[in-house]
Design an enzyme around this catalytic site. Structure first.
Site: not given
Ligand code: ARG
Length: 277
Positions: A71, A96, A145, A174, A268
């Protein structure tokens, strides 16, 4: 929003090529380990986005991709900078977590003032900065998140008021999937991604916002990068393109079909670096 001439401003961005991109785990509703990613196509689409931003006259730094961090292409999540100070990310999911260190290394080498995040936060994924709104305003998302405690921490680190906004739809996990800065003081957002109280706050602070709908958000139309005039957004987000055009901006569509499989699009993949003015 009033129809004035939209002036672009030169930006500095950070991107990371999808050299190790794959769907190896599921941490948002868009991800499905059953779908194979076309790695070659992902890389070509990323290069097209990179060249589009560079072609608009912006400076684009590239962070080396690391094996085992599929990612990492979503470079927006690594940190959040305002006027030369960087607030480092601390990822929600362990898969991550090491990405934060890679970003920290980039800023350390560049002489930035770096503050490690002690609370969970995913950088520009959940933080947006409007330098021309209310003397410099940070908008921050929570709910999926970023921990609300990180909003208070970011305010102390960066010295700008932080407005906390609650995200309520897991598809828009996000802030940058539901809201974007169009220029230094104007935003666009999808109200349905926010709690009723947060919708009220946004309407009060930004009465002239460009309002997007669910279809715009699902096409990743809000996951855009704007320089104040040119709005780079996902190819499928044609309705959103028309909305920003009607507000005086110039939409530029790019196809990021592969990055969408991971739950992200233009924004992203791009962190904006804001050096000391
Ligand atoms: N697969 C990543 C996650 O879920 C995607 C992140 C997308 N990034 C963003 N800035 N919205 O963390």
């Amino acid at each position: 929003m009033s129809q004035t001439e939209r002036m672009p401003r030169k930006r500095t961005y950070l991107m990371c090529p999808p050299e190790h991109f794959a769907i190896e785990y599921v941490i948002n509703p868009w991800m499905d380990t059953g779908t194979a990613v076309d790695a070659g196509l992902a890389l070509r689409q990323w290069h097209f986005l990179h060249d589009t931003l560079a072609g608009l006259g912006h400076r684009v730094h590239v962070l080396s991709a690391q094996a085992g961090l599929p990612d990492m292409v979503y470079a927006a999540n690594g940190a959040f900078s305002v006027d030369g100070t960087v607030y480092g990310a601390r990822f929600r999911h362990p898969q991550r977590a090491p990405e934060a260190l890679a970003h920290q290394g980039f800023y350390a080498a560049g002489g930035w003032t770096f503050a490690e995040g002690n609370h969970v936060n995913e950088g520009e994924g959940d933080f947006a900065y409007l330098p021309g709104a209310y003397g410099g305003l940070i908008l921050a998302g929570h709910g999926f998140r970023t921990d609300p405690a990180a909003h208070a921490e970011a305010q102390e680190v960066l010295g700008r008021p932080v407005v906390s906004l609650k995200l309520v739809d897991s598809c828009f996990y996000h802030l940058d999937t539901a809201l974007a800065a169009l220029d230094d003081r104007h935003i666009t957002y999808f109200p349905g991604a926010f709690s009723a109280a947060s919708q009220r706050v946004l309407a009060q602070l930004f009465p002239d916002a460009v309002i997007a709908d669910q279809a715009d958000a699902e096409a990743f139309g809000l996951n855009l990068v704007s320089d104040g005039r040119h709005v780079v957004l996902n190819a499928e987000a044609t309705g959103m393109g028309e909305k920003v055009r009607a507000a005086g901006y110039q939409p530029i569509h790019v196809d990021l079909s592969e990055l969408k499989r991971g739950g992200g699009s233009v924004k992203c993949a791009v962190a904006e670096l804001r050096p000391r003015p």
